[in-house]
Design an enzyme around this catalytic site. Structure first.
Site, mmCIF file in Angstrom:
data_model
loop_
_atom_site.group_PDB
_atom_site.id
_atom_site.type_symbol
_atom_site.label_atom_id
_atom_site.label_comp_id
_atom_site.label_asym_id
_atom_site.label_seq_id
_atom_site.Cartn_x
_atom_site.Cartn_y
_atom_site.Cartn_z
ATOM 1 C CG HIS A 100 3.591 -4.595 -0.433
ATOM 2 N ND1 HIS A 100 3.226 -3.337 -0.834
ATOM 3 C CD2 HIS A 100 4.536 -5.021 -1.314
ATOM 4 C CE1 HIS A 100 3.914 -3.010 -1.920
ATOM 5 N NE2 HIS A 100 4.715 -4.019 -2.224
ATOM 6 C CD GLU A 101 6.308 -8.477 -1.544
ATOM 7 O OE1 GLU A 101 6.100 -8.800 -2.733
ATOM 8 O OE2 GLU A 101 6.948 -7.453 -1.219
ATOM 9 C CG HIS A 104 3.006 -7.023 -5.500
ATOM 10 N ND1 HIS A 104 2.764 -5.945 -6.314
ATOM 11 C CD2 HIS A 104 3.926 -6.599 -4.592
ATOM 12 C CE1 HIS A 104 3.504 -4.915 -5.935
ATOM 13 N NE2 HIS A 104 4.214 -5.285 -4.879
ATOM 14 C CD GLU A 168 6.073 -2.285 -5.510
ATOM 15 O OE1 GLU A 168 5.919 -2.399 -4.273
ATOM 16 O OE2 GLU A 168 6.339 -3.257 -6.243
#
Length: 186
Positions: A100-101, A104, A168
């Site tokens: 997930h990070e 980003h 997100e």
């Protein structure tokens, strides 16, 4: 007005460069030793390669809460993971958070948010100057300009926050594509 616009753009650049350092400093982040966290480093290397990213710098911090965040951009990204999160999650779950990070960073979400906040600031300043220095320019106009600036910037920030929420969801979706939906569902 051109000087104010130039100042706002310069502030956005300053925020982008210094904001990364301040976020790392405020979290108390330290480099994550590869010999102590080999599984995390291997996972990040694998996911980064799968995403076509250069492996970001990995850091660990005692934040008091389970958390992770990414700062920076492609080629200069940093992923910070709290020691609490490392202790709390199993490897598959932690790998989903890392993906997930990394998403980003891959999607350039940090620059997207800095630009959104800068546009909100510029709109607020524009509202202030249009109202404060119109007509006679008295103290009443300055107060009205200040109030208008707050209102305009607040409305613009609602849109920025909506974009943040959307980013997100996109990061979740991208992460699921790289580690599998089962880990993301937990």
């Amino acid at each position: 007005i051109p000087i104010i616009l130039l100042g706002t753009v310069a502030f956005a650049g300053f925020q982008y460069v210094v904001g990364k350092k301040m976020a790392l400093w405020s979290a108390g982040a330290e480099d994550m030793p590869e010999d102590r966290y080999p599984e995390i480093h291997r996972s990040v290397e694998r996911i980064s390669e799968d995403m076509g990213l250069e492996k970001p710098r990995l850091m660990v911090a005692d934040m008091g809460v389970p958390n992770a965040f990414a700062v920076g951009r492609r080629g200069a990204g940093v992923v910070v993971v709290s020691s609490e999160l490392i202790r709390l999650l199993g490897h598959d779950e932690l790998e989903a958070v890392l993906a997930h990070e990394l998403a980003h960073i891959d999607n350039r979400d940090v620059i997207t948010m800095v630009m959104g906040q800068s546009i909100a600031s510029m709109l607020g300043l524009a509202a202030y100057f249009v109202i404060a220095f119109s007509r006679d320019g008295g103290i009443g106009n300055i107060i009205l300009g200040y109030i208008a600036s707050i209102l305009v910037q607040s409305v613009a920030m609602v849109f920025v926050l909506a974009i943040s929420r959307y980013r997100e969801y996109v990061a979740d979706s991208d992460a699921a594509a790289h580690v599998g939906g089962d880990a993301m569902a937990r």
